[in-house]
Design an enzyme around this catalytic site. Structure first.
Site, mmCIF file in Angstrom:
data_model
loop_
_atom_site.group_PDB
_atom_site.id
_atom_site.type_symbol
_atom_site.label_atom_id
_atom_site.label_comp_id
_atom_site.label_asym_id
_atom_site.label_seq_id
_atom_site.Cartn_x
_atom_site.Cartn_y
_atom_site.Cartn_z
ATOM 1 N N LYS A 281 7.329 9.028 11.505
ATOM 2 C CA LYS A 281 6.008 9.497 11.085
ATOM 3 C C LYS A 281 5.332 10.183 12.268
ATOM 4 O O LYS A 281 5.277 9.638 13.375
ATOM 5 C CB LYS A 281 5.168 8.308 10.596
ATOM 6 C CG LYS A 281 3.947 8.705 9.787
ATOM 7 C CD LYS A 281 3.310 7.502 9.106
ATOM 8 C CE LYS A 281 2.142 7.926 8.227
ATOM 9 N NZ LYS A 281 1.512 6.787 7.546
ATOM 10 N N GLU A 363 -1.832 -4.219 -5.055
ATOM 11 C CA GLU A 363 -3.148 -4.681 -5.491
ATOM 12 C C GLU A 363 -3.078 -5.789 -6.534
ATOM 13 O O GLU A 363 -3.917 -6.698 -6.543
ATOM 14 C CB GLU A 363 -3.951 -3.495 -6.045
ATOM 15 C CG GLU A 363 -4.348 -2.454 -5.008
ATOM 16 C CD GLU A 363 -3.273 -1.428 -4.739
ATOM 17 O OE1 GLU A 363 -3.487 -0.571 -3.858
ATOM 18 O OE2 GLU A 363 -2.209 -1.483 -5.395
ATOM 19 N N ARG A 391 -5.746 -0.561 -10.382
ATOM 20 C CA ARG A 391 -4.333 -0.915 -10.524
ATOM 21 C C ARG A 391 -4.148 -2.405 -10.821
ATOM 22 O O ARG A 391 -3.068 -2.834 -11.205
ATOM 23 C CB ARG A 391 -3.584 -0.534 -9.246
ATOM 24 C CG ARG A 391 -3.554 0.964 -8.990
ATOM 25 C CD ARG A 391 -3.227 1.304 -7.544
ATOM 26 N NE ARG A 391 -1.940 0.835 -7.108
ATOM 27 C CZ ARG A 391 -0.807 1.527 -7.202
ATOM 28 N NH1 ARG A 391 -0.813 2.738 -7.746
ATOM 29 N NH2 ARG A 391 0.330 1.038 -6.754
#
Length: 634
Positions: A281, A363, A391
């Site tokens: 990344k 979540e 969600r």
């Protein structure tokens, strides 16, 4: 000199390029991302990490016939650059410009629109099944980050797709990160595979042996069993193969030559294939590689001479209040779903490392985990963005509210969020939480009231949620001592005789400023800070009904089912009350794209000037006896 990137009008232009040309193209794509995003702002490190992978995918597959389904989408800027959007790339996340995520409305190459994590495998598998049902022959590829693999939906899809034995490809972009460092057993498992040299040496050795011996059917079967036994011996159970996938990897996600060979091999398989690509990344920018969390996204440079905000962020006020409360109550814990920095719970974690839980991009698990804690006397505070709490809607109802458990939901980014656009606007929480029995809903007018609401929520013995906006506070005085706010009680901030403005949450301050402007023209508006959308202050509303013929409600949320509807429901259900003329000012019934918060607030008349315009539009009779009309409405 013309760049190779400038000659790419679509993915078809990559096919036929040599590996050396593809590597040059990747360098140019990376420099375009670095130069543009450092100028206008946007997601950064995640996109730098997927450059070579994107180039390889588009050189091997035939988009849009072949379907490339990207998870989340904030890793797909290189994809946008290679699919005909180079000339508009400098508009990304800008008002009227390109979305910062994927959008089927934007390009035929965006096979699936995504802004939330862990959806790619499910969507791509649906496309693969649709292909087979229609006797088509295209390829379908899901590209998912290792952070998104912490979401249970990803494993539900893997289980279903692997069991089917259909032709289908999953590419795991493994950079050891989501927005924050990955957590959990899966992350450790991937690290073991990533770093164990025995696996790669053993696998290559077996393949060399098998490549040089006669392969009758019996020996072929023996060879497959032997390869599997070697992998089982040197590596923990290969979960992907147990799920029914052919596993290819780990492979260097920045080596285009290797990537294209692996992708070509995957195309030949008639079974589901799982490709494990290792990436970095922030690749290509040293500081982003060193601190990918800080460089996950960059803000556009400020205008010359511009001052940084001196008022605290709402999210910091929330976290600091929670720290203060937790010092006196050791049963208070905090939960985040992979957003410790975004919710400022990283501040809480520094003080109480054993009482702060990052569950990953999960979540649903976060909410039911909190319910379990609450069952045993712990006081969990779930800090989840409004858009992400959607969600876990079933868990909020089934696991928390039905059992009336004292779980606190701190909904960051409630309202218009700005540059992230339609997938991230926190505009539905009032409407989706208000119908749930046992739930209490609050919203503060400013940062001082927010800290008192945090305290009130922790003290409440039942499900309770409060929302607060993205951005900085108003710079109001902050009380030293925290206090409980009476549940369901509004407060009158300004007296008036001509109309009552009842505002919920962030728009309260705009309502006060609008009342000042109206007063300059002889119109006296009362301003009420509702504070609660549920239970609503019925005593206050009854009083307004007796004293006013005009009421304007204001909220920064969806109009349907929102706070304004709660006011209307109250008057409709009390036939003994004289119903005043009520207009509900809220957000319209369509998805809101990216753009500055202030611009949209003014566009939807949620600014002070916009509220004045709305008063003139909805209650024109106020101006019939007053010749002076505010300039804002002329």
């Amino acid at each position: 000199m013309t760049r190779l990137l400038d000659t790419i009008n679509g993915p078809a232009d990559l096919r036929g390029l040599s590996v050396e040309e593809l590597e040059l193209l990747a360098q140019e794509v990376r420099q375009e991302v670095i130069g543009t995003i450092n100028t206008i702002g946007g997601h950064y490190a995640s996109n730098l990490g997927t450059v070579e992978l994107t180039v390889a995918l588009h050189s091997v597959f035939n988009s849009p016939v072949d379907k490339l389904v990207w998870d989340v989408g904030h890793q797909a800027y290189p994809h946008k650059l290679l699919t005909g959007r180079l000339d508009r790339f400098n508009t990304i996340r800008q008002y009227g410009g390109l979305s910062g995520f994927l959008s089927r409305d934007e390009s035929e190459h965006d096979a699936f629109g995504a802004g939330h994590a862990s959806t790619s495998i499910s969507a791509a598998y649906g496309m693969a099944v649709a292909r087979d049902l229609q006797s088509q022959d295209n390829h379908v590829v899901a590209i998912i980050g290792d952070g998104a693999m912490t979401g249970g939906m990803a494993f539900e899809a893997l289980n279903n797709a692997g069991h089917s034995n259909r032709r289908f490809i999953v590419v795991l972009n493994d950079n050891e990160m989501s927005i924050a460092p990955n957590v959990g057993a899966l992350s450790k498992y991937l690290a073991n595979v990533r770093t164990d040299p025995r696996y790669n040496r053993a696998k290559m050795g077996v393949e060399r042996v098998l490549a040089h011996v006669p392969l009758g059917d019996k020996f072929l079967n023996f060879g497959k069993r032997f390869k599997n036994s070697v992998k089982e011996f040197v590596v923990p159970t290969m979960i992907w193969e147990e799920l029914g996938f052919v596993y290819l990897g780990p492979v260097d996600g920045h080596d285009i030559g290797t990537l294209t060979k692996v992708l070509e091999a995957a195309k030949q398989s008639e079974r589901p294939v799982f490709i494990h690509a290792l990436t970095v990344k922030g690749k290509g920018h040293d500081v982003a590689e060193e601190d990918a969390v800080k460089w996950h996204a960059v803000a556009p440079p400020g205008k010359p001479g511009a001052l940084k905000p001196t008022t605290p962020k709402f999210q910091d006020v929330f976290a600091d209040a929670l720290i203060k409360i937790a010092r006196d109550d050791d049963k208070v814990v905090a939960i985040t779903a992979a957003m410790p920095d975004g919710t400022s719970l990283n501040r809480f974690a520094k003080v109480f490392p054993d009482r702060c839980f990052d569950v990953g991009i999960a979540e649903q698990h976060a909410v039911t985990f909190a319910a379990g804690l609450a069952c045993e006397g712990i006081k969990p505070v779930c800090a989840i963005y409004s858009t992400f709490l959607q969600r876990a809607y079933d868990q909020v109802i089934h696991d928390v509210c039905i059992q009336n458990l004292p779980v606190v939901f701190a909904m960051d980014r409630g309202g218009i969020v700005g540059d992230d656009g339609r997938t991230h606007q926190g505009v539905f929480d009032i409407s989706y939480l208000r119908p749930i029995p046992n739930m209490v809903l609050m919203a503060p007018k400013d940062e001082n009231e927010l800290q008192h609401m945090v305290y009130t929520a922790v003290k409440h013995n039942g499900p309770i949620a409060f929302r607060f906006p993205r951005g900085n506070g108003f710079g109001v005085h902050m009380d030293e001592e925290l206090k409980e706010i009476p549940i369901g009680k509004a407060e009158v901030l300004r007296m008036g005789r001509d109309l009552a403005i009842v505002a919920y949450g962030n728009p309260v301050n705009a309502a006060l400023a609008a009342a000042d402007q109206l007063a300059e023209h002889g119109i006296e508006a009362a301003v009420i800070n509702a504070r609660f959308a549920k239970p609503i202050d019925e005593t206050m509303l009854a009083g307004l009904g007796s004293n006013f013929t005009r009421i304007l409600t204001i909220e920064e949320g969806a109009k349907l089912g929102g706070f304004g509807d709660a006011v209307l429901e109250f008057f409709h259900s009390h036939e003994n009350l004289k119903e005043p003329k009520i207009y509900c000012l809220a957000l319209p019934d369509h998805f809101i794209d990216q753009g500055p918060q202030a611009l949209y607030r003014d566009e939807f008349n949620l600014s002070a000037e916009g509220i004045v315009r709305e008063v003139h539009l909805r209650f024109p009779d106020l101006y019939l006896v007053r010749p002076s009309i505010p300039a804002a409405v002329k």
